[in-house]
Design a protein around this motif. Structure first.
Motif, mmCIF file in Angstrom:
data_model
loop_
_atom_site.group_PDB
_atom_site.id
_atom_site.type_symbol
_atom_site.label_atom_id
_atom_site.label_comp_id
_atom_site.label_asym_id
_atom_site.label_seq_id
_atom_site.Cartn_x
_atom_site.Cartn_y
_atom_site.Cartn_z
ATOM 1 N N TRP A 70 -14.057 2.280 6.253
ATOM 2 C CA TRP A 70 -13.015 1.625 5.479
ATOM 3 C C TRP A 70 -11.866 2.586 5.245
ATOM 4 O O TRP A 70 -12.018 3.797 5.278
ATOM 5 C CB TRP A 70 -13.548 1.055 4.173
ATOM 6 N N MET A 71 -10.701 1.977 5.065
ATOM 7 C CA MET A 71 -9.473 2.711 4.773
ATOM 8 C C MET A 71 -8.888 2.106 3.506
ATOM 9 O O MET A 71 -8.856 0.878 3.357
ATOM 10 C CB MET A 71 -8.489 2.594 5.936
ATOM 11 N N THR A 72 -8.432 2.958 2.599
ATOM 12 C CA THR A 72 -7.849 2.462 1.362
ATOM 13 C C THR A 72 -6.331 2.646 1.386
ATOM 14 O O THR A 72 -5.814 3.608 1.969
ATOM 15 C CB THR A 72 -8.443 3.175 0.135
ATOM 16 N N TRP A 73 -5.677 1.694 0.751
ATOM 17 C CA TRP A 73 -4.212 1.651 0.685
ATOM 18 C C TRP A 73 -3.802 1.356 -0.753
ATOM 19 O O TRP A 73 -4.574 0.744 -1.488
ATOM 20 C CB TRP A 73 -3.687 0.538 1.591
ATOM 21 N N PRO A 74 -2.592 1.716 -1.142
ATOM 22 C CA PRO A 74 -2.151 1.394 -2.496
ATOM 23 C C PRO A 74 -2.121 -0.115 -2.753
ATOM 24 O O PRO A 74 -2.406 -0.565 -3.858
ATOM 25 C CB PRO A 74 -0.735 1.970 -2.578
ATOM 26 N N ASP A 75 -1.791 -0.889 -1.698
ATOM 27 C CA ASP A 75 -1.699 -2.349 -1.829
ATOM 28 C C ASP A 75 -1.631 -2.971 -0.438
ATOM 29 O O ASP A 75 -1.486 -2.271 0.563
ATOM 30 C CB ASP A 75 -0.474 -2.748 -2.665
ATOM 31 N N LYS A 76 -1.723 -4.287 -0.380
ATOM 32 C CA LYS A 76 -1.707 -5.015 0.888
ATOM 33 C C LYS A 76 -0.374 -4.850 1.611
ATOM 34 O O LYS A 76 -0.322 -4.717 2.835
ATOM 35 C CB LYS A 76 -2.006 -6.498 0.659
ATOM 36 N N ALA A 77 0.715 -4.846 0.863
ATOM 37 C CA ALA A 77 2.034 -4.706 1.476
ATOM 38 C C ALA A 77 2.148 -3.389 2.244
ATOM 39 O O ALA A 77 2.675 -3.357 3.363
ATOM 40 C CB ALA A 77 3.124 -4.807 0.407
ATOM 41 N N THR A 78 1.628 -2.320 1.674
ATOM 42 C CA THR A 78 1.661 -1.021 2.356
ATOM 43 C C THR A 78 0.802 -1.056 3.614
ATOM 44 O O THR A 78 1.221 -0.581 4.674
ATOM 45 C CB THR A 78 1.169 0.100 1.414
ATOM 46 N N ALA A 79 -0.391 -1.626 3.519
ATOM 47 C CA ALA A 79 -1.279 -1.723 4.680
ATOM 48 C C ALA A 79 -0.646 -2.568 5.780
ATOM 49 O O ALA A 79 -0.679 -2.194 6.954
ATOM 50 C CB ALA A 79 -2.628 -2.312 4.272
ATOM 51 N N ASP A 80 -0.065 -3.693 5.410
ATOM 52 C CA ASP A 80 0.570 -4.575 6.402
ATOM 53 C C ASP A 80 1.748 -3.879 7.076
ATOM 54 O O ASP A 80 1.898 -3.944 8.302
ATOM 55 C CB ASP A 80 1.031 -5.873 5.747
ATOM 56 N N ALA A 81 2.590 -3.221 6.294
ATOM 57 C CA ALA A 81 3.756 -2.529 6.850
ATOM 58 C C ALA A 81 3.326 -1.374 7.753
ATOM 59 O O ALA A 81 3.970 -1.088 8.767
ATOM 60 C CB ALA A 81 4.652 -2.019 5.725
ATOM 61 N N ALA A 82 2.241 -0.715 7.398
ATOM 62 C CA ALA A 82 1.764 0.429 8.171
ATOM 63 C C ALA A 82 1.248 0.018 9.544
ATOM 64 O O ALA A 82 1.390 0.779 10.508
ATOM 65 C CB ALA A 82 0.664 1.160 7.412
ATOM 66 N N HIS A 83 0.665 -1.162 9.661
ATOM 67 C CA HIS A 83 0.044 -1.571 10.925
ATOM 68 C C HIS A 83 1.010 -1.458 12.097
ATOM 69 O O HIS A 83 0.729 -0.780 13.089
ATOM 70 C CB HIS A 83 -0.528 -2.986 10.816
ATOM 71 N N ASP A 84 2.134 -2.140 12.018
ATOM 72 C CA ASP A 84 3.083 -2.116 13.130
ATOM 73 C C ASP A 84 3.656 -0.721 13.356
ATOM 74 O O ASP A 84 3.858 -0.296 14.500
ATOM 75 C CB ASP A 84 4.219 -3.114 12.889
ATOM 76 N N LYS A 85 3.895 0.017 12.271
ATOM 77 C CA LYS A 85 4.415 1.382 12.405
ATOM 78 C C LYS A 85 3.401 2.283 13.098
ATOM 79 O O LYS A 85 3.766 3.102 13.954
ATOM 80 C CB LYS A 85 4.770 1.947 11.034
ATOM 81 N N MET A 86 2.120 2.140 12.740
ATOM 82 C CA MET A 86 1.090 2.961 13.386
ATOM 83 C C MET A 86 0.976 2.618 14.867
ATOM 84 O O MET A 86 0.859 3.512 15.711
ATOM 85 C CB MET A 86 -0.264 2.774 12.696
ATOM 86 N N MET A 87 1.006 1.334 15.196
ATOM 87 C CA MET A 87 0.877 0.931 16.592
ATOM 88 C C MET A 87 2.066 1.407 17.423
ATOM 89 O O MET A 87 1.935 1.657 18.622
ATOM 90 C CB MET A 87 0.723 -0.595 16.700
ATOM 91 N N ALA A 88 3.240 1.556 16.794
ATOM 92 C CA ALA A 88 4.435 2.021 17.500
ATOM 93 C C ALA A 88 4.549 3.543 17.522
ATOM 94 O O ALA A 88 5.375 4.087 18.262
ATOM 95 C CB ALA A 88 5.680 1.420 16.846
ATOM 96 N N ASP A 89 3.738 4.229 16.755
ATOM 97 C CA ASP A 89 3.799 5.687 16.673
ATOM 98 C C ASP A 89 3.432 6.282 18.033
ATOM 99 O O ASP A 89 2.428 5.902 18.640
ATOM 100 C CB ASP A 89 2.820 6.176 15.593
ATOM 101 N N GLU A 90 4.225 7.220 18.503
ATOM 102 C CA GLU A 90 3.991 7.797 19.838
ATOM 103 C C GLU A 90 2.636 8.487 19.946
ATOM 104 O O GLU A 90 2.073 8.591 21.030
ATOM 105 C CB GLU A 90 5.114 8.750 20.240
ATOM 106 N N ARG A 91 2.078 8.953 18.827
ATOM 107 C CA ARG A 91 0.757 9.578 18.878
ATOM 108 C C ARG A 91 -0.304 8.588 19.338
ATOM 109 O O ARG A 91 -1.284 8.968 19.980
ATOM 110 C CB ARG A 91 0.383 10.155 17.507
ATOM 111 N N MET A 92 -0.113 7.309 19.027
ATOM 112 C CA MET A 92 -1.073 6.293 19.460
ATOM 113 C C MET A 92 -1.067 6.162 20.987
ATOM 114 O O MET A 92 -2.077 5.844 21.591
ATOM 115 C CB MET A 92 -0.753 4.941 18.822
ATOM 116 N N GLU A 93 0.079 6.405 21.599
ATOM 117 C CA GLU A 93 0.201 6.289 23.053
ATOM 118 C C GLU A 93 -0.322 7.522 23.778
ATOM 119 O O GLU A 93 -0.726 7.429 24.930
ATOM 120 C CB GLU A 93 1.663 6.057 23.435
ATOM 121 N N THR A 94 -0.314 8.666 23.109
ATOM 122 C CA THR A 94 -0.636 9.906 23.808
ATOM 123 C C THR A 94 -2.001 10.494 23.464
ATOM 124 O O THR A 94 -2.518 11.321 24.211
ATOM 125 C CB THR A 94 0.439 10.978 23.506
#
Length: 124
Positions: A70-94
């Protein structure tokens, strides 16, 4: 109030170290986008249930173990916003091999994922 992303995933027993390596690489990315905690728990005492259980939930195969995470977040809005940002992060590609996940040390197609609003949280 805290928000939790929960996961159960089948991992071949021999891939424990490789799985942990992937989780260790992912943590800084999640943390950079607001994740406040990350737990990976390897099967130690998972009983077969009468009607359902962790093994059936992930269609566990011979030689695999269940990981509960499990991963904890301050709130759902932060978790939702993070998803797309994490998937677009270049570290995910490399850092994680093939884009289709075929290099991962687990079968992502059998991973169970959910988001949960915390209704009680206590610590001693």
């Amino acid at each position: 109030m805290m928000y939790v992303n929960g996961f159960i995933v089948p991992v071949p027993a021999g891939n424990k170290d490789a799985y942990l390596e992937v989780a260790e690489k992912f943590w800084p990315i999640a943390r950079d986008y607001g994740c406040t905690g990350h737990v990976e728990a390897w099967e130690a005492d998972v009983k077969d249930g009468e009607h359902t259980d962790f093994r059936r939930a992930v269609d566990l195969k011979e030689g695999e173990k269940v990981v509960f995470s499990w991963m904890t977040w301050p709130d759902k809005a932060t978790a939702d916003a993070a998803h797309d940002k994490m998937m677009a992060d270049e570290r995910m590609e490399t850092m994680f091999g093939a884009p289709d996940g075929s290099d991962m040390p687990f079968d992502g197609k059998r991973m169970v994922i959910g988001g949960f609003e915390v209704i009680m949280h206590k610590e001693a």
